[in-house]
Design a protein around this motif. Structure first.
Motif, PDB file in Angstrom:
ATOM      1  N   PRO A 162       0.790  -1.287   0.099  1.00 33.26           N
ATOM      2  CA  PRO A 162       0.010   0.135  -0.005  1.00 33.26           C
ATOM      3  C   PRO A 162       0.840   1.141   0.110  1.00 33.26           C
ATOM      4  CG  PRO A 162       0.145  -0.655   2.143  1.00 33.26           C
ATOM      5  CD  PRO A 162       1.043  -1.826   1.448  1.00 33.26           C
ATOM      6  N   TYR A 163       2.251   1.111  -0.187  1.00 37.74           N
ATOM      7  CA  TYR A 163       2.948   2.282  -0.040  1.00 37.74           C
ATOM      8  C   TYR A 163       3.258   2.871  -1.198  1.00 37.74           C
ATOM      9  CZ  TYR A 163       3.229  -0.158   4.611  1.00 37.74           C
ATOM     10  OH  TYR A 163       3.023  -0.692   5.476  1.00 37.74           O
ATOM     11  N   GLU A 164       3.001   4.278  -1.068  1.00 35.17           N
ATOM     12  CA  GLU A 164       2.986   5.041  -2.585  1.00 35.17           C
ATOM     13  C   GLU A 164       4.529   5.315  -2.873  1.00 35.17           C
ATOM     14  OE1 GLU A 164       1.212   8.138  -0.379  1.00 35.17           O
ATOM     15  OE2 GLU A 164       0.414   6.462   0.303  1.00 35.17           O
ATOM     16  N   TRP A 165       5.385   5.200  -1.910  1.00 33.58           N
ATOM     17  CA  TRP A 165       6.927   5.758  -2.211  1.00 33.58           C
ATOM     18  C   TRP A 165       7.628   4.342  -2.525  1.00 33.58           C
ATOM     19  CZ3 TRP A 165       4.846   5.325   2.876  1.00 33.58           C
ATOM     20  CH2 TRP A 165       5.388   4.628   3.451  1.00 33.58           C
ATOM     21  N   ILE A 166       6.961   3.287  -2.783  1.00 33.59           N
ATOM     22  CA  ILE A 166       7.695   2.007  -3.534  1.00 33.59           C
ATOM     23  C   ILE A 166       6.905   1.456  -4.501  1.00 33.59           C
ATOM     24  CG2 ILE A 166       7.935  -0.680  -2.629  1.00 33.59           C
ATOM     25  CD1 ILE A 166       8.556   0.587   0.126  1.00 33.59           C
ATOM     26  N   ASN A 167       7.444   0.970  -5.658  1.00 33.18           N
ATOM     27  CA  ASN A 167       6.959   0.542  -6.565  1.00 33.18           C
ATOM     28  C   ASN A 167       7.488  -1.161  -6.634  1.00 33.18           C
ATOM     29  OD1 ASN A 167       5.636   2.493  -7.869  1.00 33.18           O
ATOM     30  ND2 ASN A 167       7.163   3.014  -9.601  1.00 33.18           N
ATOM     31  N   TRP A 168       6.574  -1.886  -6.549  1.00 31.83           N
ATOM     32  CA  TRP A 168       6.725  -3.547  -6.561  1.00 31.83           C
ATOM     33  C   TRP A 168       6.496  -4.213  -7.856  1.00 31.83           C
ATOM     34  CZ3 TRP A 168       9.726  -6.374  -3.972  1.00 31.83           C
ATOM     35  CH2 TRP A 168       9.718  -7.742  -4.031  1.00 31.83           C
ATOM     36  N   ASN A 169       7.427  -4.984  -8.236  1.00 31.90           N
ATOM     37  CA  ASN A 169       7.074  -5.753  -9.477  1.00 31.90           C
ATOM     38  C   ASN A 169       7.168  -7.569  -8.895  1.00 31.90           C
ATOM     39  OD1 ASN A 169       7.618  -7.657 -11.519  1.00 31.90           O
ATOM     40  ND2 ASN A 169       8.165  -5.844 -12.867  1.00 31.90           N
ATOM     41  N   ASN A 170       5.854  -7.990  -8.740  1.00 30.94           N
ATOM     42  CA  ASN A 170       5.834  -9.223  -8.176  1.00 30.94           C
ATOM     43  C   ASN A 170       6.543 -10.274  -9.069  1.00 30.94           C
ATOM     44  OD1 ASN A 170       4.861 -10.315  -5.729  1.00 30.94           O
ATOM     45  ND2 ASN A 170       3.461 -11.532  -6.804  1.00 30.94           N
ATOM     46  N   ASP A 171       6.426 -10.418 -10.464  1.00 29.22           N
ATOM     47  CA  ASP A 171       6.856 -11.081 -11.373  1.00 29.22           C
ATOM     48  C   ASP A 171       8.523 -11.222 -11.264  1.00 29.22           C
ATOM     49  OD1 ASP A 171       4.526 -11.794 -12.251  1.00 29.22           O
ATOM     50  OD2 ASP A 171       4.779 -10.116 -13.986  1.00 29.22           O
ATOM     51  N   LYS A 172       9.193 -10.184 -11.059  1.00 27.34           N
ATOM     52  CA  LYS A 172      10.710  -9.962 -10.875  1.00 27.34           C
ATOM     53  C   LYS A 172      11.367 -10.283  -9.429  1.00 27.34           C
ATOM     54  CE  LYS A 172      11.688  -7.310 -14.953  1.00 27.34           C
ATOM     55  NZ  LYS A 172      12.225  -5.807 -15.327  1.00 27.34           N
ATOM     56  N   MET A 173      10.153 -10.026  -8.471  1.00 32.85           N
ATOM     57  CA  MET A 173      10.419 -10.085  -7.027  1.00 32.85           C
ATOM     58  C   MET A 173      11.477  -8.952  -6.659  1.00 32.85           C
ATOM     59  SD  MET A 173      10.255 -13.643  -5.264  1.00 32.85           S
ATOM     60  CE  MET A 173       9.196 -14.897  -5.337  1.00 32.85           C
ATOM     61  N   GLU A 174      11.016  -7.661  -7.277  1.00 35.37           N
ATOM     62  CA  GLU A 174      12.014  -6.770  -6.959  1.00 35.37           C
ATOM     63  C   GLU A 174      11.001  -5.345  -6.974  1.00 35.37           C
ATOM     64  OE1 GLU A 174      14.540  -6.419 -10.189  1.00 35.37           O
ATOM     65  OE2 GLU A 174      13.341  -4.955 -11.222  1.00 35.37           O
ATOM     66  N   GLY A 175      11.495  -4.343  -6.102  1.00 30.67           N
ATOM     67  CA  GLY A 175      10.811  -3.226  -6.076  1.00 30.67           C
ATOM     68  C   GLY A 175      11.789  -1.969  -6.079  1.00 30.67           C
ATOM     69  N   THR A 176      11.485  -0.927  -6.464  1.00 34.44           N
ATOM     70  CA  THR A 176      12.089   0.430  -6.426  1.00 34.44           C
ATOM     71  C   THR A 176      11.591   1.308  -5.227  1.00 34.44           C
ATOM     72  OG1 THR A 176      12.236   0.196  -8.782  1.00 34.44           O
ATOM     73  CG2 THR A 176      12.802   2.390  -7.924  1.00 34.44           C
ATOM     74  N   PHE A 177      12.616   1.868  -4.575  1.00 40.26           N
ATOM     75  CA  PHE A 177      12.477   2.722  -3.524  1.00 40.26           C
ATOM     76  C   PHE A 177      12.371   4.192  -4.347  1.00 40.26           C
ATOM     77  CE2 PHE A 177      14.029   5.615   0.132  1.00 40.26           C
ATOM     78  CZ  PHE A 177      13.092   5.219   1.082  1.00 40.26           C
ATOM     79  N   VAL A 178      11.113   4.445  -4.630  1.00 40.98           N
ATOM     80  CA  VAL A 178      10.889   5.817  -5.546  1.00 40.98           C
ATOM     81  C   VAL A 178      11.242   6.919  -5.044  1.00 40.98           C
ATOM     82  CG1 VAL A 178       9.178   6.778  -6.912  1.00 40.98           C
ATOM     83  CG2 VAL A 178       9.103   4.555  -6.799  1.00 40.98           C
ATOM     84  N   SER A 179      10.963   7.239  -3.780  1.00 42.82           N
ATOM     85  CA  SER A 179      11.213   8.456  -3.086  1.00 42.82           C
ATOM     86  C   SER A 179      11.436   8.161  -1.436  1.00 42.82           C
ATOM     87  CB  SER A 179      10.338   9.665  -3.338  1.00 42.82           C
ATOM     88  OG  SER A 179       8.914   9.206  -2.924  1.00 42.82           O
ATOM     89  N   THR A 180      11.918   9.166  -0.564  1.00 43.17           N
ATOM     90  CA  THR A 180      11.900   9.010   0.673  1.00 43.17           C
ATOM     91  C   THR A 180      10.367   9.468   1.207  1.00 43.17           C
ATOM     92  OG1 THR A 180      14.205   9.571   0.715  1.00 43.17           O
ATOM     93  CG2 THR A 180      13.088   9.881   2.876  1.00 43.17           C
ATOM     94  N   PRO A 181       9.637   8.874   1.950  1.00 42.43           N
ATOM     95  CA  PRO A 181       8.197   9.051   2.203  1.00 42.43           C
ATOM     96  C   PRO A 181       8.187  10.321   3.103  1.00 42.43           C
ATOM     97  CG  PRO A 181       9.032   7.344   3.521  1.00 42.43           C
ATOM     98  CD  PRO A 181      10.106   7.567   2.345  1.00 42.43           C
ATOM     99  N   GLU A 182       7.188  11.119   2.829  1.00 42.03           N
ATOM    100  CA  GLU A 182       6.993  12.296   3.757  1.00 42.03           C
ATOM    101  C   GLU A 182       6.357  11.811   4.807  1.00 42.03           C
ATOM    102  OE1 GLU A 182       7.598  15.519   2.934  1.00 42.03           O
ATOM    103  OE2 GLU A 182       8.354  14.651   0.933  1.00 42.03           O
TER     104      GLU A 182
END
Length: 201
Positions: A162-182
């Protein structure tokens, strides 16, 4: 003092809230631990006691020891922005916390173990330091050999991301830390002003 590995419900009861997530035992007995439980009279807490309690809550929530926490506070003080908010952002940027937020592990302590045992990659490189500072744009992934681990697949099957600052790709089992959360995005119920006041004494 070593890292706390005792009963988590006891700590949750101490703070009066389920700081480790859903806890059926806490729901049944959501009053302070001890022989007399709810019956014991508790006087009004002093200002210092309230501030100390908030600091302890933050440390237990993120699984950080005093020396590390004090170091994070010094960093937060030196950085631009509101010290309390920056302190929480630094806690959220720890690799073990990011692994937990991505749903790779069901708790921060489990995430810390996965990182320590070299199951996690950051930008394609193995990182086994739970306190590693994840920066915006960093890609955190499960190591190829570890993708079939029951602990990881089970945790991901129950994750909701549910976190907006994280993009998760379930197929690759990897996520991007998009930004530091407010601060407003961080769900933890921690009054950082009390912590700042305590360390500023």
């Amino acid at each position: 003092m070593a890292r706390y590995i005792g009963p988590k419900t006891k700590i949750a009861r101490k703070f009066g809230e389920a700081i480790y997530g859903d806890d059926k035992a806490f729901e049944k007995r959501n009053y302070p631990p001890g022989q007399h439980g709810n019956a014991r009279r508790r006087g009004k807490k002093s200002e210092y006691a309230t501030q100390l309690m908030e600091k302890q809550k933050a440390k237990y929530t993120y699984g950080i020891l005093e020396r590390q926490f004090r170091g994070l506070f010094k960093k937060a003080t030196a950085a631009d922005g509101i010290t309390g908010d920056v302190l929480l952002q630094l806690c959220e940027s720890r690799l073990d916390n990011v692994v937990f937020r991505m749903g790779i592990a069901p708790s921060r302590s489990a995430a810390r173990q996965l990182v320590s045992h070299r199951h996690i990659l950051v930008n394609g490189e193995k990182v086994n330091i739970p306190s590693y500072h994840v920066k915006p744009g960093d890609v955190v992934a499960v190591r190829e050999k570890s993708k079939s681990l029951d602990a990881i697949t089970s945790s991901l099957s129950n994750a909701s991301h549910p976190y907006e600052w994280i993009n998760w790709n379930n197929d690759k089992m990897e996520g991007t830390f998009v930004s530091t959360p407010e601060r407003i995005q961080i769900p933890e119920n921690i009054n950082t002003q009390f912590i700042v006041e305590l360390y500023s004494k």
